[in-house]
Motif scaffolding. Structure first.
Motif, PDB file in Angstrom:
ATOM      1  N   GLY A   1      37.850  51.933  35.769  1.00  0.00           N
ATOM      2  CA  GLY A   1      37.499  50.554  35.446  1.00  0.00           C
ATOM      3  C   GLY A   1      36.687  49.867  36.522  1.00  0.00           C
TER       4      GLY A   1
ATOM      5  N   ASP B   1      34.787  46.318  36.160  1.00  0.00           N
ATOM      6  CA  ASP B   1      35.442  45.530  35.113  1.00  0.00           C
ATOM      7  C   ASP B   1      36.690  44.893  35.712  1.00  0.00           C
ATOM      8  N   ASP B   2      36.654  43.578  35.876  1.00  0.00           N
ATOM      9  CA  ASP B   2      37.748  42.873  36.547  1.00  0.00           C
ATOM     10  C   ASP B   2      39.083  43.042  35.835  1.00  0.00           C
ATOM     11  N   GLU B   3      39.051  43.296  34.541  1.00  0.00           N
ATOM     12  CA  GLU B   3      40.295  43.370  33.773  1.00  0.00           C
ATOM     13  C   GLU B   3      40.801  44.802  33.605  1.00  0.00           C
ATOM     14  N   GLU B   4      39.948  45.793  33.872  1.00  0.00           N
ATOM     15  CA  GLU B   4      40.326  47.183  33.604  1.00  0.00           C
ATOM     16  C   GLU B   4      40.516  48.020  34.864  1.00  0.00           C
TER      17      GLU B   4
ATOM     18  N   ARG C   1      41.852  50.005  37.985  1.00  0.00           N
ATOM     19  CA  ARG C   1      43.167  50.623  38.206  1.00  0.00           C
ATOM     20  C   ARG C   1      43.045  51.739  39.242  1.00  0.00           C
TER      21      ARG C   1
ATOM     22  N   ASP D   1      47.169  48.087  38.743  1.00  0.00           N
ATOM     23  CA  ASP D   1      45.989  47.390  38.253  1.00  0.00           C
ATOM     24  C   ASP D   1      45.425  46.508  39.354  1.00  0.00           C
TER      25      ASP D   1
ATOM     26  N   ALA E   1      41.295  44.529  40.590  1.00  0.00           N
ATOM     27  CA  ALA E   1      39.858  44.395  40.381  1.00  0.00           C
ATOM     28  C   ALA E   1      39.116  45.321  41.335  1.00  0.00           C
TER      29      ALA E   1
ATOM     30  N   CYS F   1      35.314  45.844  42.116  1.00  0.00           N
ATOM     31  CA  CYS F   1      34.003  45.294  41.775  1.00  0.00           C
ATOM     32  C   CYS F   1      32.890  46.326  41.839  1.00  0.00           C
TER      33      CYS F   1
END
Length: 372
Positions: A40, A43-46, A48, A57, A59, A61
């Motif tokens: 991820g 993707d700030d939400e994905e 991991r 989990d 962020a 960047c």
């Protein structure tokens, strides 16, 4: 959780993709110590980090941030950054010059960067990981293993396109990929199978990216991918076999960038099924389009297998590796059924061992390379 430090210095193997970085630590006798994966990225939400099977989990960047978190997880597990003896990277495209594992110097890095147009979905991310480790550990030796290197033994009649030898065609040739996977298969064959390496082996690396390789007496003599990882078999999102005239038509109709995006990211299993690039999801869907997409993958595996068998002058064994090759029993059975015309040929499922092979090749390259 902690683990004793290794006195001989572990090798950190790094396999960087567009949104993920997979790493593995190998200690003495190339024993695997630890796996850490960042997914991820961007993707700030994905985002991991998964270390030794435990996930957190967060962020991530960019690749630098992801590698920073990977190294932090490694230290928390009990391996200090200063304990590492080297970092070893998978690099997809080495071009015509980088045909074996090498220590990364500014010159080698420059040649990897020059190959970005040949593998735009891969080499930039490989370089991002190299640069991030350089920034974090400038004194740590780094090595690169190239997916193209194993196919350097292909004869000119196999790798040259029917083009004139002019400046604009320089570098336009078949390179082949998944060479680290095939090289590991050959090197570890006896250890894994207990049998001698077949004289004429049809090797199938089947996953989201897929290719076949004709391995004659342990050397690649032909492979289905060509100038880039885009060609050959039907893949997860890549088109595979397509006439150059169709590519030119697309470029005229929708523009070069849009055509590249279609052929690289919206074709293949995803494009045919309209569902997913994941073979498991496509198989579970069982719609007419999904069934056709799966049949298309199998058809082109077996059709191009005939080409590989011809390049070797026969067939003595078949080997499956990669995510689909190792885990999709139904696909293997269908491919083998379609190849019954070759006779009673033995087949094997070979677990992919790319990371261990990269670590081993790095240690050899460091011994060969002069110290900076």
């Amino acid at each position: 959780m902690s683990k004793p430090k290794q006195p001989d210095g572990p090798v950190l193997v790094v396999n960087a993709g567009s949104s993920s970085i997979k790493t593995a630590l190998f200690g003495s006798s190339l024993r695997e110590l630890l796996r850490i994966e960042a997914t991820g990225i961007g993707d700030d939400e994905e985002g991991r980090i998964t270390c030794a099977g435990e996930s957190r989990d967060m962020a991530l960047c960019d690749h630098t941030a992801a590698l920073t978190e990977i190294l932090s997880a490694m230290v928390a597990y009990g391996v200090a950054v200063g304990d590492l003896s080297a970092a070893a990277h998978r690099v997809v495209h080495g071009g015509p010059d980088l045909s074996r594992s090498l220590r990364i110097t500014p010159q080698v890095r420059g040649k990897i960067a020059a190959c970005i147009p040949l593998a735009p979905l891969h080499n930039p991310h490989n370089l991002a990981a190299i640069d991030a480790i350089t920034a974090a550990m400038p004194d740590l030796p780094q090595c690169a293993s190239f997916d193209t290197a194993f196919h350097a033994t292909n004869p000119p009649v196999a790798y040259r396109y029917a083009l004139p030898g002019t400046p604009e065609t320089a570098g336009l040739r078949r390179y082949g990929f998944h060479g680290i996977s095939y090289g590991a298969m050959v090197q570890n064959w006896k250890e894994v199978t207990g049998a001698p390496l077949p004289n004429r082996l049809l090797a199938m690396h089947l996953g989201n990216g897929a290719s076949l390789c004709a391995i004659h007496k342990g050397r690649s003599v032909a492979t289905t991918m060509g100038f880039s990882p885009l060609g050959g078999l039907t893949m997860g999102t890549r088109v595979g076999e397509i006439d150059a005239g169709a590519v030119l038509h697309l470029a005229r109709q929708i523009g070069i960038d849009a055509a590249e995006d279609l052929l690289q990211t919206r074709a293949g299993l995803l494009g045919l099924s309209g569902i997913s690039a994941d073979m498991r999801r496509v198989q579970a869907a069982a719609t007419p389009a999904a069934t056709f997409a799966r049949d298309h993958v199998c058809y082109w595996i077996t059709r191009q297998a005939g080409s590989m068998i011809s390049a070797m002058g026969g067939l003595d064994g078949i080997a499956f590796t990669g995510g689909i090759g190792e885990n999709d029993t139904a696909m293997r059975k269908e491919v083998l059924a379609n190849l019954l015309w070759t006779g009673n040929v033995p087949s094997w499922v070979i677990p992919a061992a790319e990371e261990r092979h990269i670590a081993e090749q790095a240690l050899i390259a460091l011994k060969e390379a002069p110290q900076p």
